[in-house]
Design an enzyme around this catalytic site. Sequence first.
Site, mmCIF file in Angstrom:
data_model
loop_
_atom_site.group_PDB
_atom_site.id
_atom_site.type_symbol
_atom_site.label_atom_id
_atom_site.label_comp_id
_atom_site.label_asym_id
_atom_site.label_seq_id
_atom_site.Cartn_x
_atom_site.Cartn_y
_atom_site.Cartn_z
ATOM 1 N N ASP A 1 9.093 12.490 101.031
ATOM 2 C CA ASP A 1 10.249 13.006 100.296
ATOM 3 C C ASP A 1 11.315 13.504 101.261
ATOM 4 O OD1 ASP A 1 11.562 14.062 97.771
ATOM 5 O OD2 ASP A 1 11.279 15.924 98.871
ATOM 6 N N GLU B 1 6.963 7.699 97.593
ATOM 7 C CA GLU B 1 7.291 8.675 98.638
ATOM 8 C C GLU B 1 6.156 8.811 99.644
ATOM 9 O OE1 GLU B 1 10.260 11.467 95.902
ATOM 10 O OE2 GLU B 1 8.222 12.152 96.368
#
Length: 250
Positions: A66, A138
């Site tokens: 992320d 992610e």
Amino acid sequence: MGMMWWLKRLFRRDRLPFNIEAVESAIGYHFVDTSLLYISLKHRSYSQAIDGNVDLSNERLEFLGDSVLNMIVSHFLFMMNPSFQEGELTKLKSALVSKTSAAVIGKRIGLDRFILLSDSEEGSGGRKRISLIADTYEAIIGAIYLDGGIEASRAFIRTTMLDEIDYVLGEVQKNYKSLLLEYTQAKKLGHPVYKTVSAEGPDHDKMFTVEVFIKDRSYGIGKGKNKKSAQQKAAEAGLAHLMKRSRKTE
């Protein structure tokens, strides 16, 4: 360090519990350390079932990925849009790094086929969950970053997202209703119901307000120049609300 060394020895290419060639073909990256790919695909339910805890799930890689995603997208938008000010850059970045965008990309490259789930999570429709697909995308970014560095991560994000930016944003903007429906069906919440709250203004310039309900509970309100646009805005708000609640309970 000792645990990672053990994983590297255990999960050679011929011992992984999935078709590694198929995964690498889908994501366009060849792993040196295959244990990183294995961990990136492990949902917490699978880790709990196989390892007896969630410590070896993909959540740490998701956290790293992320951050890498945010940095690379921010740099790309900054360089490609020299006339954009902070507000415009922030708005565009928020749309691209959202869970919805990550899920759209994950589904487009077929990542949802390879996520490792427990039998119970699979049976409850987990493979279709927006947040789960997004988290895995992610985690893959985090795994590629550790395996190949920042340029390998940049190449993956560019290929899957930035080179397809119009498609990604278009899918996000037009598909909130379908994404919300997929989510509620996977969670067995029933079908969202959209109710027009108001239609104000002259015929040539009306502003519609729509509210979305799930099991008779309001989950979001949207406004638009027509009912379709207002429904999409309401669905976007409803999806964000549900995903936020889901993250707190996982």
